[in-house]
Design an enzyme around this catalytic site. Structure first.
Site, PDB file in Angstrom:
ATOM      1  CG  ASP A  80      -1.831   1.124   1.303  1.00  0.00           C
ATOM      2  OD1 ASP A  80      -2.393   1.454   0.251  1.00  0.00           O
ATOM      3  OD2 ASP A  80      -1.980   1.705   2.393  1.00  0.00           O
ATOM      4  CB  VAL A  89      -6.419   9.469   1.837  1.00  0.00           C
ATOM      5  CG1 VAL A  89      -7.750   9.753   2.465  1.00  0.00           C
ATOM      6  CG2 VAL A  89      -5.290   9.663   2.816  1.00  0.00           C
ATOM      7  NE  ARG A  90       0.445   5.503   3.023  1.00  0.00           N
ATOM      8  CZ  ARG A  90       0.461   4.706   4.079  1.00  0.00           C
ATOM      9  NH1 ARG A  90      -0.154   3.541   4.041  1.00  0.00           N
ATOM     10  NH2 ARG A  90       1.112   5.058   5.162  1.00  0.00           N
ATOM     11  N   GLY A  91      -4.438   5.780  -1.824  1.00  0.00           N
ATOM     12  CA  GLY A  91      -4.832   5.452  -3.186  1.00  0.00           C
ATOM     13  C   GLY A  91      -5.247   6.691  -3.944  1.00  0.00           C
ATOM     14  CB  ALA A 107      -1.061   7.033  -5.511  1.00  0.00           C
TER      15      ALA A 107
END
Lengths: 343, 590
Positions: A199, A280-282, A285
């Site tokens: 992730d 919220v990383r997705g 990115a």
């Protein structure tokens, strides 16, 4: 020393090449994970970067390769001291560093350690920078990252995320800038990366050897040409590499100010919700990737089309997956993209 | 080069050709991996290579236990301390620049060493440790890996062998008086090698053949092209002919084949490459455009040439390679025992340049009593230094938290298959998924018919485990004794790497095949009980899940003898089995 195979001469593998170039445009996208079999140009692409990317300006004598133009807060302690003393930081041009981190590297070697030589011969307590210092402002490449000890991968991702290496050991207390893009490659058949680590990569790419006869023949022809006359081959592709370099330079100037319409933001959020990524990383990115792509393409604003292109790379490694489920993550992402963006 | 080469190559000719080609351009070919049952056989081949190399080519042995500072270069501690100024020594790689490194026992090289070697093969340079050591130095080397492993479980790491052109299997000594080529042939070949060209049609054929034999890596094809060019150069020609491609197929492609082409191959081939329609390349005036038939003929020639070098045991359309055997943690001689990471449990005498971490305080403590006895050293700017000698160095002893290896032993016999095969598979899948997220290693043994079979040696690759499980067929006898023995062997191996073991049996324990493979219940049960008590001696956690419709006495007894936790699951599903095993696992919460 071997003249590297030119980046532009790599046949196919467009997604991998795009992911790497986009991190050159915007390093804050995060690391790139490249999964695939042997002999799929993974190493070749990474090792071609110093010749491809615009050379950077580096403070003379700085062990961390500081940028003379960056604000004082982002300089290393040495450069800050020099600047505060009123000295002008002189600089020279150097290629973007691409540093190999081999398996089995000790933590000392990676983060740096007490400089034994000076400790023993001069009785001084000094810090010997490690690989992270050398990779500052460039790329840190870990081949077979899936076989690297988890605690090292964790450490790398931490440093890459904060842009700073903090060393507290053997009486040494040092912090220095370590802003780099982590590029990890590996063959998933030989072991997987821990899901928690997956992730934390910005983009991920799945490379396969092409079974297309013509493409394979083209690969071999180019390799053969490069083997026989490396200089000539490099010269032949210099213009294509220069073209990519100009794109990167132009995109770097634009990327921070490129507008992202609200509609696109909404779509990105919907997309992440549809495939069920956690956190919220997705989304980050996805947005950064799309923005870098738009900048690279010379677009005036980010569009849904950019999201569509970047979504598989930005999301496929974040899906909460049943490890035993056969439906590939890529398929799930493309399906969601098609559902959302078809109309 | 003459008809010796045009006919399919015998083993002797292969060995000599490989040695000769390697000697023309060792660095370009990357090197060789040589598999031989005895060390003297490999040595005889090495002697041949040595006699063919350009005189003065550096040759060095690279012991697999080599520490980083010897390999890559770094500070020479003993000299530095003796002289009071930094003394940097060059590493083996830099010292062998332009030469050949011989890597004995390559199959036992650690992942760390393999990573350093592949990186040096890719970049042709090496960076010494430390800031004082300066710029990377050139290290153009070829590597000859001597693989003395037996069986498929021990193989040189694929990451390395993929980068070496020649894969040789030798069964007999070769005489060093190679007779195929004269020194003049070699000299001429070295000069003309870079100028030899190969037509697109021949490249296409090499690519086609490699695809048909399941060779994915494009490095392999690249090496094949190089070998074909080398063979032409040895024959004093400037263009590659069909027989050169045969040599390349035999030496490079054959040993790398992972499957045999599908049978009706003439029709199943990918469409023949389009005839080169562009104006003929300057080089190809001699090859008038090959017709599809001619290409087919060349392909057949190459396939024929490969027969001699194909690995034993290839099956038609077998799946591509599974996980690397003896992977990261499974190899003995790996870092684990050395303890380069983990929790500190003390110090010991040692050289910190070998990768250990220096314990400064303990080192000084060790040096302190001797200060008056040792001659004073005056260092930089006249300072008096603490006199530390290499003997004083103390490095930290670290203990790594041990991992867990879970070995699943699944009864796939007729009786078990009837009952709970599906549930058992389901449960194993759940356990696999869990082991995966805990980074445990998982192995799988299935038993049915006459024997137990290790379907999957302990691995972390979940995909491989799952495939092995899905392909598990059912039916036949219950060779329980043999299954317990296999499980014990795997457990012993896992222990050696420092892992805890959990062995999980899913069986109804209705043994009816004795250890020697013969049917008959009484003997089979006696054997199984004997094996079970041997397993108990080993210790570790064992769980026996009784899959029979109602709790069976035999299974309970078996569990008792092997010291296993007995779980009767007369009527439950995958989730139930999973829960029962999870409860028995030592660190299920980890």
């Amino acid at each position: 020393m071997r003249i590297p195979f030119p980046f532009s001469a790599i046949v196919g593998q467009d997604e991998m090449k795009r992911a790497i170039l986009l991190t050159a445009v915007d390093p804050t996208i995060g690391g790139v994970l490249i999964l695939g079999h042997r002999g799929t140009a993974k190493s070749t692409a990474v090792r071609a970067l110093p010749a491809l990317l615009p050379p950077m300006s580096v403070v003379d004598g700085c062990r961390y390769g500081c940028d003379p133009k960056s604000p004082a807060s982002r300089l290393c302690a040495d450069c800050q001291t020099r600047m505060n003393a009123g000295a002008k930081l002189r600089a020279h041009k150097a290629p973007v560093p691409v540093v190999d981190l081999p398996l089995g590297a000790t933590e000392d070697r990676v983060v740096g350690a007490l400089d034994l030589e000076r400790a023993l011969t001069r009785g001084e307590k000094a810090y010997e920078p490690g690989l992270l210092a050398r990779a500052n402002r460039g790329y840190l490449y870990v081949d077979e990252i899936n076989l690297l000890e988890d605690h090292l991968v964790d450490l790398l991702l931490d440093v890459a995320a904060t842009g700073e290496n903090v060393v507290e050991r053997e009486g040494i207390s040092v912090r220095h800038p370590a802003r780099f893009v982590l590029v990890g490659s590996g063959n998933p058949e030989e072991g997987d990366l821990r899901p928690q680590l997956l992730d934390r990569f910005g983009l991920s790419v799945e490379v396969t050897t092409t079974t297309d006869l013509d493409q394979r023949v083209e690969v071999i022809k180019r390799r053969d040409a490069c083997d026989r006359d490396p200089e000539g081959f490099a010269a032949q592709w210099a213009e294509a590499d220069a073209e990519a370099r100009r794109h990167v330079e132009r995109a770097r100037k634009k990327v921070d100010t490129l507008p992202v319409p609200d509609a696109v933001l909404r779509t990105a959020a919907q997309l992440c919700a549809a495939v069920g990524t956690d956190g919220v990383r997705g989304e980050l990115a996805l947005l950064r990737g799309a923005r870098a792509l738009a900048a690279y393409d010379g677009a005036r604003q980010v569009t849904a089309q950019h999201l569509r292109v970047i979504a598989p790379s930005a999301l496929r490694h974040r899906l909460r997956r049943n490890v035993l489920d056969d439906v590939g993550s890529t398929t799930r992402v493309t399906r969601a993209v098609t559902d959302l963006l078809s109309d | 080069m003459d008809e010796t080469v045009a006919s399919p190559l015998d083993a002797r000719t292969q060995a000599e050709l490989a040695a000769t080609l390697l000697a023309i351009d060792p660095i370009g070919f990357g090197g060789a991996v040589v598999r031989a049952p005895r060390a003297d056989i490999a040595e005889s081949w090495l002697a041949m290579v040595r006699s063919l190399l350009v005189e003065g080519t550096p040759i060095a042995r690279l012991p697999i236990s080599i520490p980083d500072d010897r390999l890559l270069g770094g500070l020479d501690l003993a000299m530095t301390l003796a002289t009071g100024r930094p003394v940097v020594e060059r590493g083996l790689l830099a010292r062998t620049d332009g030469g050949v490194l011989i890597l004995p026992c390559a199959e036992r090289a650690s992942d760390a060493l393999i990573a350093r070697l592949t990186s040096v093969l890719d970049t042709q340079r090496t960076a010494p440790r430390g800031p004082f050591a300066g710029e990377p130095t050139p290290a153009r080397v070829a590597i000859i890996a001597l693989d003395e492993g037996d069986g498929v479980d021990e193989r040189t790491a694929a990451a390395l062998t993929d980068r070496l052109a020649f894969h040789l299997t030798l069964s007999h000594e070769v005489s060093p008086d190679g007779a195929l080529f004269t020194p003049t042939d070699l000299r001429v070949a070295r000069a003309s090698f870079p100028k030899v060209t190969i037509s697109e049609a021949r490249i296409t054929t090499l690519v086609t053949v490699s695809l048909a034999f399941g060779i994915d890596s494009l490095r392999a094809v690249s090496f094949a092209v190089r070998v074909a060019r080398g063979a032409a150069a040895l024959d004093g020609r400037r263009t590659v002919r069909d027989d050169d491609c045969q040599v390349a197929a035999a030496l490079v492609l054959g040993p790398r084949a992972t499957r045999l082409p599908a049978p009706s191959e003439a029709s199943a081939e990918p469409e023949p490459p389009p005839p080169p329609s562009d104006p003929a390349d300057a080089e190809s005036e001699r090859d008038e455009r090959p017709s599809p038939e001619e290409l087919q003929a060349l392909e057949d020639l190459m396939i024929q040439a490969m027969q001699a070098t194909l690995p034993i045991g290839l099956t038609i359309e077998a799946p591509s390679q599974g996980p690397r055997q003896g992977g990261s943690a499974g190899r003995s001689g790996d870092d684990r025992a050395g303890g380069l990471r983990g929790r500190q449990v003390g110090t010991r005498r040692g050289d910190p340049r070998g990768g250990g971490r220096l314990d400064l305080l303990e080192t000084l403590r060790a040096a302190a009593p001797w200060q008056r006895l040792r001659p004073p050293i005056t260092g930089h700017e006249g300072r008096v230094l603490v006199r530390v000698r290499p003997d004083d160095f103390r490095i930290r002893r670290l203990i790594e938290p041990a991992g867990t290896t879970a070995i699943f032993v699944v009864d796939a016999s007729g009786s078990a298959a009837l009952h709970r095969m599906a549930e058992a598979k389901g449960a194993v899948e759940l356990l696999l998924a869990e082991a995966y997220s805990r980074r445990d290693e998982v192995g799988l043994i299935a038993f049915r018919g006459n024997v137990a079979e290790v379907l999957l040696p302990p691995t972390r690759a979940i995909a491989a485990a799952k495939r092995a499980l899905a392909a598990l067929p059912g039916g036949g006898g219950t060779p329980l004794a043999s299954a317990i023995d296999r499980a014990r062997e795997l457990a012993v191996q896992a222990r050696r790497t420092g892992n805890d073991t959990v062995v999980v049996f899913l069986t109804d324990a209705r043994a009816n095949i004795a250890r020697d493979g013969s049917p008959g219940r009484p003997q089979a049960e006696a054997d199984a009980l004997a094996s079970a008590s041997a397993l108990r001696v080993l210790g570790g956690t064992t769980v026996l899940i009784d899959t029979s419709p109602r709790p069976s006495e035999m299974a309970q007894r078996m569990a008792e003898v092997m010291g296993a936790r007995y779980v009767a699951l007369p009527r439950t599903d995958a989730q139930g089995i999973h829960a029962a095993v999870a409860a028995a696992m030592p660190r299920a919460s980890a």
